[in-house]
Motif scaffolding. Structure first.
Motif, PDB file in Angstrom:
ATOM      1  N   PHE A   1       1.042  -1.151  -0.273  1.00 55.57           N
ATOM      2  CA  PHE A   1       0.035  -0.142   0.109  1.00 55.57           C
ATOM      3  C   PHE A   1       0.901   1.065   0.046  1.00 55.57           C
ATOM      4  N   GLN A   2       0.642   1.976  -0.801  1.00 58.41           N
ATOM      5  CA  GLN A   2       0.780   3.530  -0.381  1.00 58.41           C
ATOM      6  C   GLN A   2       0.233   4.480  -0.553  1.00 58.41           C
ATOM      7  N   SER A   3       0.782   5.376   0.458  1.00 61.60           N
ATOM      8  CA  SER A   3      -0.274   5.919   0.971  1.00 61.60           C
ATOM      9  C   SER A   3       0.189   7.880  -0.348  1.00 61.60           C
ATOM     10  N   GLY A   4      -1.266   8.426  -0.321  1.00 60.49           N
ATOM     11  CA  GLY A   4      -0.103  10.081  -0.508  1.00 60.49           C
ATOM     12  C   GLY A   4      -0.980  10.207  -2.214  1.00 60.49           C
ATOM     13  N   SER A   5      -1.608   9.459  -2.442  1.00 62.66           N
ATOM     14  CA  SER A   5      -3.320   9.497  -4.124  1.00 62.66           C
ATOM     15  C   SER A   5      -4.511   9.293  -3.255  1.00 62.66           C
ATOM     16  N   TYR A   6      -5.410  10.141  -2.774  1.00 57.35           N
ATOM     17  CA  TYR A   6      -6.579  10.114  -2.413  1.00 57.35           C
ATOM     18  C   TYR A   6      -7.411   9.907  -3.298  1.00 57.35           C
TER      19      TYR A   6
END
Length: 426
Positions: free
Chosen positions: A88-93
């Motif tokens: 999982f890569q955070s920062g794009s929602y």
């Protein structure tokens, strides 16, 4: 104003459906954990459910995690801690939700397969595809609108600043509201186009599943070494176990003779490509409406009560709120002196869209006996609309409640309660 109302009013009584009956009807019995949680020196009861999630697409595609989530009938959408999913890569929602507590989740919407664990075993239910949100960042001060850019975020992949687990136990919010998440303007630096979400149970009303029963009234002891997911946690010894009864629940209606229609508010179609052929009915988060009355429970044989609503207000049944919450509005202007010690509250409510308009009284004890769920009074001073009463978790601890969702387009749903009696339980 004051009015004559028989006291105590006739309230739904507890009914206990046995596991043998549930099995005979080929329904699923899923444990709900009724957990005493600590916050600011106070004890609040929260409800947990273990859910296995396997991600179908996005940065965490192929990852799987079993965790305990808060079971929240007042919240739309299923929101899980993204850092529990490998890759999982955070920062794009593309989606977000802000709760009345001020907690805001920013998440990636994704298609997942979910399953539950059956009561009395580690056996899983068949998996079902739903759309949900993997949370990457959280805003927790509650001082600014979700529409306002802000900088004080917590990243769930940063161990030094982690919102999860909530209350030390929950890895997200398993929303059970029958409404969909409303579109809102997420700050541009954290989002592209906004994607609405729908609660998980609303998305599995298919394949002979048309409803569910929430039962926190017939609690059992916490078994030794219950399976609580792949992330090790230890629940307090005072934790009790209720259940979610899931499936074709229509045969159970005989145990819930007080039936109210829920007016259909339209259809919801998930944004994920593979799910676009599916469409699900949605309903108002305020399932009921009615008037509220108070009385002093230390005055014998009282029949004179005070009405605290000028006309009917909306009523929300919410396991995620530990206390009764009054949101003031045109039909309800109240003050703290209306709730002295030993005050009891009765809501006479009718189902929204109910052709019969039959009132259904419910009794709430604001000073419950030791061991009962906390049921304090809280008030919102920001008037808006006609007013709303959030019952909190308390009614769920007194009797089971049945929900049926329409399986045809624009079909009404039902909410049903056990038979009423003036004998106050508990």
């Amino acid at each position: 104003m004051s009015t004559a109302l028989s006291w105590p009013p006739a309230v739904p009584q507890n009914v206990n459906i046995t596991s043998a009956q549930i099995a005979e009807m080929k329904l699923l019995e899923i444990p709900l954990y009724y957990i005493p949680c600590q916050s600011n020196g106070e004890t609040y009861y929260k409800v947990g459910i273990v859910v296995n999630v396997a991600v179908n697409n996005g940065s965490a595609q192929g990852s799987q995690s079993s965790c305990l989530y808060e079971f929240d009938t007042g919240g739309p959408g299923f929101w899980a801690n993204g850092s529990n999913f490998k890759g999982f890569q955070s920062g794009s929602y593309d989606t977000a939700i802000q709760y009345e507590s001020g907690i805001t989740y920013f998440a990636q919407s994704t298609e997942c397969q979910i399953s539950f664990y059956l009561s009395g075993s580690n056996n899983q239910t068949p998996s079902i595809s739903i759309n949900m949100g993997l949370v990457g960042e959280s805003y927790v001060t509650g001082q600014e609108s979700i529409n306002t850019p802000h900088s004080k975020f917590e990243s769930n992949v940063d161990d030094d600043n982690n919102l999860f687990p909530i209350y030390n136990y929950f890895q997200g919010d398993f929303g059970v509201s029958l409404s969909s998440l409303q579109k809102c303007n997420v700050p541009s630096q954290y989002s592209g186009e906004f994607t609405p979400l729908l609660g998980a149970l609303s998305q599995i009303i298919q394949n002979n599943v048309n409803g569910f029963v929430i039962d926190l009234a017939n609690l059992t002891e916490l078994p030794q070494n219950p399976y609580l997911g792949s992330i090790p946690i230890t629940l307090p010894s005072e934790t009790k176990v209720g259940r979610l009864i899931l499936g074709a629940v229509a045969p159970l209606i005989e145990y819930f003779p007080q039936v109210f229609k829920l007016q259909n508010k339209g259809q919801f179609t998930p944004e994920t490509q593979s799910e676009k052929q599916n469409s699900y009915p949605i309903y108002s988060p305020q399932l009921l409406c009615g008037n509220a009355y108070t009385a002093q429970n230390d005055i014998p044989n009282i029949i004179l009560t005070k009405e605290i609503t000028q006309a009917a207000v909306a009523v929300t049944l919410d396991t995620g709120t530990p206390s009764i919450l009054f949101d003031q509005g045109t039909n309800m202007q109240i003050s703290a002196n209306q709730f002295p010690d030993n005050t009891e509250i009765a809501l006479t409510v009718g189902g929204e869209g109910d052709d019969e308009g039959t009132p259904m009284p419910i009794l709430y004890l604001t000073n419950p006996k030791p061991g009962d769920a906390p049921n304090n009074i809280n008030m919102s001073t920001s008037a808006g609309g006609l007013g709303n009463i959030n019952t909190g978790i308390y009614p769920f601890t007194q009797f089971p409640i049945l929900f049926m969702i329409g399986t045809e387009p624009n079909a009404p749903g039902l909410i049903a309660f056990p038979a009423a009696s003036t004998t106050v339980s508990g």
